[in-house]
Enzyme design. Structure first.
Site, PDB file in Angstrom:
ATOM      1  N   GLN A  27     -73.991 -26.697  -7.328  1.00 33.94           N
ATOM      2  CA  GLN A  27     -74.711 -26.306  -6.123  1.00 33.94           C
ATOM      3  C   GLN A  27     -74.688 -24.801  -5.894  1.00 33.94           C
ATOM      4  O   GLN A  27     -75.649 -24.229  -5.387  1.00 33.94           O
ATOM      5  CB  GLN A  27     -74.133 -27.035  -4.905  1.00 33.94           C
ATOM      6  CG  GLN A  27     -74.996 -26.906  -3.654  1.00 33.94           C
ATOM      7  CD  GLN A  27     -74.367 -27.610  -2.468  1.00 33.94           C
ATOM      8  OE1 GLN A  27     -73.233 -27.339  -2.100  1.00 33.94           O
ATOM      9  NE2 GLN A  27     -75.111 -28.521  -1.866  1.00 33.94           N
ATOM     10  N   TYR A  54     -67.010 -33.972 -12.233  1.00 40.07           N
ATOM     11  CA  TYR A  54     -67.760 -33.101 -11.335  1.00 40.07           C
ATOM     12  C   TYR A  54     -68.542 -32.046 -12.138  1.00 40.07           C
ATOM     13  O   TYR A  54     -67.969 -31.310 -12.941  1.00 40.07           O
ATOM     14  CB  TYR A  54     -66.841 -32.393 -10.345  1.00 40.07           C
ATOM     15  CG  TYR A  54     -66.172 -33.281  -9.332  1.00 40.07           C
ATOM     16  CD1 TYR A  54     -66.586 -34.590  -9.127  1.00 40.07           C
ATOM     17  CD2 TYR A  54     -65.114 -32.815  -8.558  1.00 40.07           C
ATOM     18  CE1 TYR A  54     -65.969 -35.406  -8.196  1.00 40.07           C
ATOM     19  CE2 TYR A  54     -64.492 -33.624  -7.621  1.00 40.07           C
ATOM     20  CZ  TYR A  54     -64.927 -34.917  -7.449  1.00 40.07           C
ATOM     21  OH  TYR A  54     -64.300 -35.720  -6.516  1.00 40.07           O
ATOM     22  N   SER A 151     -58.261 -43.291  -6.154  1.00 39.41           N
ATOM     23  CA  SER A 151     -59.317 -42.939  -5.211  1.00 39.41           C
ATOM     24  C   SER A 151     -60.210 -44.145  -4.969  1.00 39.41           C
ATOM     25  O   SER A 151     -60.684 -44.772  -5.921  1.00 39.41           O
ATOM     26  CB  SER A 151     -60.162 -41.780  -5.771  1.00 39.41           C
ATOM     27  OG  SER A 151     -61.222 -41.447  -4.887  1.00 39.41           O
ATOM     28  N   TRP A 204     -61.487 -37.568   1.699  1.00 41.25           N
ATOM     29  CA  TRP A 204     -62.661 -36.754   1.418  1.00 41.25           C
ATOM     30  C   TRP A 204     -63.755 -37.039   2.444  1.00 41.25           C
ATOM     31  O   TRP A 204     -63.745 -38.056   3.097  1.00 41.25           O
ATOM     32  CB  TRP A 204     -63.167 -36.963  -0.007  1.00 41.25           C
ATOM     33  CG  TRP A 204     -63.626 -38.336  -0.408  1.00 41.25           C
ATOM     34  CD1 TRP A 204     -62.840 -39.350  -0.885  1.00 41.25           C
ATOM     35  CD2 TRP A 204     -64.969 -38.840  -0.404  1.00 41.25           C
ATOM     36  NE1 TRP A 204     -63.615 -40.458  -1.170  1.00 41.25           N
ATOM     37  CE2 TRP A 204     -64.917 -40.176  -0.890  1.00 41.25           C
ATOM     38  CE3 TRP A 204     -66.202 -38.297  -0.051  1.00 41.25           C
ATOM     39  CZ2 TRP A 204     -66.061 -40.966  -1.019  1.00 41.25           C
ATOM     40  CZ3 TRP A 204     -67.343 -39.085  -0.177  1.00 41.25           C
ATOM     41  CH2 TRP A 204     -67.265 -40.393  -0.659  1.00 41.25           C
ATOM     42  N   ARG A 227     -76.589 -30.499   1.880  1.00 39.61           N
ATOM     43  CA  ARG A 227     -76.091 -31.625   1.089  1.00 39.61           C
ATOM     44  C   ARG A 227     -77.112 -32.760   1.038  1.00 39.61           C
ATOM     45  O   ARG A 227     -77.258 -33.445   0.022  1.00 39.61           O
ATOM     46  CB  ARG A 227     -74.769 -32.116   1.702  1.00 39.61           C
ATOM     47  CG  ARG A 227     -74.082 -33.252   0.955  1.00 39.61           C
ATOM     48  CD  ARG A 227     -73.586 -32.845  -0.417  1.00 39.61           C
ATOM     49  NE  ARG A 227     -72.698 -31.701  -0.384  1.00 39.61           N
ATOM     50  CZ  ARG A 227     -71.374 -31.784  -0.265  1.00 39.61           C
ATOM     51  NH1 ARG A 227     -70.794 -32.949  -0.127  1.00 39.61           N
ATOM     52  NH2 ARG A 227     -70.631 -30.694  -0.281  1.00 39.61           N
ATOM     53  N   GLY A 283     -65.014 -28.935   1.278  1.00 38.65           N
ATOM     54  CA  GLY A 283     -65.734 -28.183   0.270  1.00 38.65           C
ATOM     55  C   GLY A 283     -66.517 -27.087   0.963  1.00 38.65           C
ATOM     56  O   GLY A 283     -66.631 -27.062   2.192  1.00 38.65           O
ATOM     57  N   GLN A 289     -67.237 -20.864   5.493  1.00 35.89           N
ATOM     58  CA  GLN A 289     -67.051 -22.293   5.750  1.00 35.89           C
ATOM     59  C   GLN A 289     -65.601 -22.699   5.487  1.00 35.89           C
ATOM     60  O   GLN A 289     -65.029 -23.498   6.220  1.00 35.89           O
ATOM     61  CB  GLN A 289     -67.993 -23.111   4.867  1.00 35.89           C
ATOM     62  CG  GLN A 289     -69.467 -22.946   5.210  1.00 35.89           C
ATOM     63  CD  GLN A 289     -70.352 -23.627   4.192  1.00 35.89           C
ATOM     64  OE1 GLN A 289     -70.061 -23.665   3.001  1.00 35.89           O
ATOM     65  NE2 GLN A 289     -71.466 -24.188   4.663  1.00 35.89           N
ATOM     66  N   GLU A 292     -63.509 -21.398   8.426  1.00 28.50           N
ATOM     67  CA  GLU A 292     -63.706 -22.202   9.634  1.00 28.50           C
ATOM     68  C   GLU A 292     -62.935 -23.507   9.556  1.00 28.50           C
ATOM     69  O   GLU A 292     -62.188 -23.868  10.474  1.00 28.50           O
ATOM     70  CB  GLU A 292     -65.189 -22.492   9.842  1.00 28.50           C
ATOM     71  CG  GLU A 292     -65.448 -23.405  11.056  1.00 28.50           C
ATOM     72  CD  GLU A 292     -66.901 -23.811  11.203  1.00 28.50           C
ATOM     73  OE1 GLU A 292     -67.189 -24.593  12.131  1.00 28.50           O
ATOM     74  OE2 GLU A 292     -67.735 -23.370  10.395  1.00 28.50           O
ATOM     75  N   ASN A 293     -63.090 -24.234   8.461  1.00 26.24           N
ATOM     76  CA  ASN A 293     -62.448 -25.536   8.348  1.00 26.24           C
ATOM     77  C   ASN A 293     -60.931 -25.434   8.278  1.00 26.24           C
ATOM     78  O   ASN A 293     -60.217 -26.310   8.778  1.00 26.24           O
ATOM     79  CB  ASN A 293     -62.981 -26.276   7.121  1.00 26.24           C
ATOM     80  CG  ASN A 293     -64.429 -26.676   7.271  1.00 26.24           C
ATOM     81  OD1 ASN A 293     -64.911 -26.902   8.380  1.00 26.24           O
ATOM     82  ND2 ASN A 293     -65.146 -26.766   6.163  1.00 26.24           N
TER      83      ASN A 293
END
Length: 331
Positions: A27, A54, A151, A204, A227, A283, A289, A292-293
């Protein structure tokens, strides 16, 4: 940055983990990916999650480059195995052959001698669980993986794996499920089963693939470059894009403002209120970003705030355990 123990193990992970599912190698350009990792390190994030599949293995390569030169003992690097990484019949699943070959590829791409947690990316219905767990145990004894995780496994699958891990005397410490204000499927069965055997959750999609940031508006098309418009990620976000859900997300804004958080921070802080959650994976395509997270770490939401959130979201919340991910059988 706060840290928490992963399950009942001695391993601690940062409350915010950095993940590179569809960002690194696909991306965003490499320079942007490297900048995001630097921002994560600057914020005190020590836990980094990736997977061999990935971006067709490129995500591990980018993360390995980004972390090169960092003190390895100060990091927790997690990767996964299961999904196809090549054209061959054995380039997938949780057979001994694929597990052993995959760990070698991951270590090479990540530029490390070991991973802290090696995770089964899904449950393999075509390989005996005993074969899978024995292969994992061999990797642990060889020092190529320190701990084992999974997972999107069900509570029953986690219980079976934990019993084998005890017999094999290896540390099975984590499950990595989807979890957010909107997707609470794991609360009914997975979390109780995990707590019983000492497995913690590294979750996630705590912001529901970006829906809980509030950038998707009811009655409007998704923003370009988001996204929802990316072929690699849109398969998961679609269930959250109805106007009813998006309208309710907008109604969360006053709650976030009252506690001094952005919508994204409120969403990440919400999952961290669950005592079974050791870390929330975020992510990013831009360093801001990440910053912030990361500020959601250490935030405590009182019971009144949690009730207000539930009151707004109401029946938009998905809780049905029958809707957990059921991976396709291998061809």
């Amino acid at each position: 940055m706060n840290h928490r123990h992963l399950g009942q193990s001695g391993l601690v992970v940062s409350e915010i983990s950095y993940g590179n599912w569809i960002t690194h190698g696909s991306q965003v350009e490499k320079d942007a990916a490297l900048a995001c990792v630097r921002a994560a390190l600057d914020e005190g994030i020590t836990t980094f999650d990736t997977a061999d599949v990935y971006a067709g293995t490129r995500a591990e390569e980018v993360l390995g480059e980004a972390l090169a030169g960092q003190r390895r003992e100060g990091l927790e690097i997690l990767t996964k195995v299961y999904w196809p990484t090549g054209p061959g019949a054995n380039d997938r699943g949780l057979s001994r052959k694929h597990i052993v070959e995959s760990i070698h590829g991951s270590l090479r791409r990540l530029r490390t001698d070991y991973v802290d947690v090696y995770q089964a990316h899904r449950y393999d219905f075509e390989t005996p669980l005993e074969e899978t767990m024995t292969a994992f145990a061999d990797l642990v004894r060889q020092g190529k993986a320190l701990y084992i995780g999974v997972s999107e496994w069900t509570g029953e699958q986690i219980a079976r794996a934990a019993a084998l891990a005890r017999d094999l005397k290896i540390s099975f410490v984590s499950n990595q499920p989807q979890y957010s204000m909107l997707w609470r499927v794991i609360e009914a069965q997975v979390i109780p089963a995990s707590e019983k055997v000492g497995v913690g959750q590294i979750v996630w999609s705590p912001i529901a693939q970006g829906v809980l940031t509030g950038k998707y508006l009811p009655g409007h098309p998704p923003p370009s470059g988001s996204r929802a418009t990316d072929p690699s990620g849109s398969q998961f976000i679609g269930k959250f894009l109805g106007d009813d859900v998006l309208g309710r997300v907008q109604q969360l804004r006053p709650i976030a403002q009252d506690v001094g958080l952005s919508l994204a921070q409120l969403a990440v802080a919400w999952v961290l209120q669950n005592r079974s959650v050791a870390s929330a994976i975020v992510g990013a395509s831009r360093p801001e970003q990440v910053r912030e997270n990361a500020r959601a770490a250490g935030v405590k939401l009182d019971a009144a705030v949690m009730r207000r959130i539930d009151g707004v979201l109401g029946d938009a919340v998905v809780r049905d355990p029958a809707r957990t991910v059921s991976p396709p059988r291998r061809p």
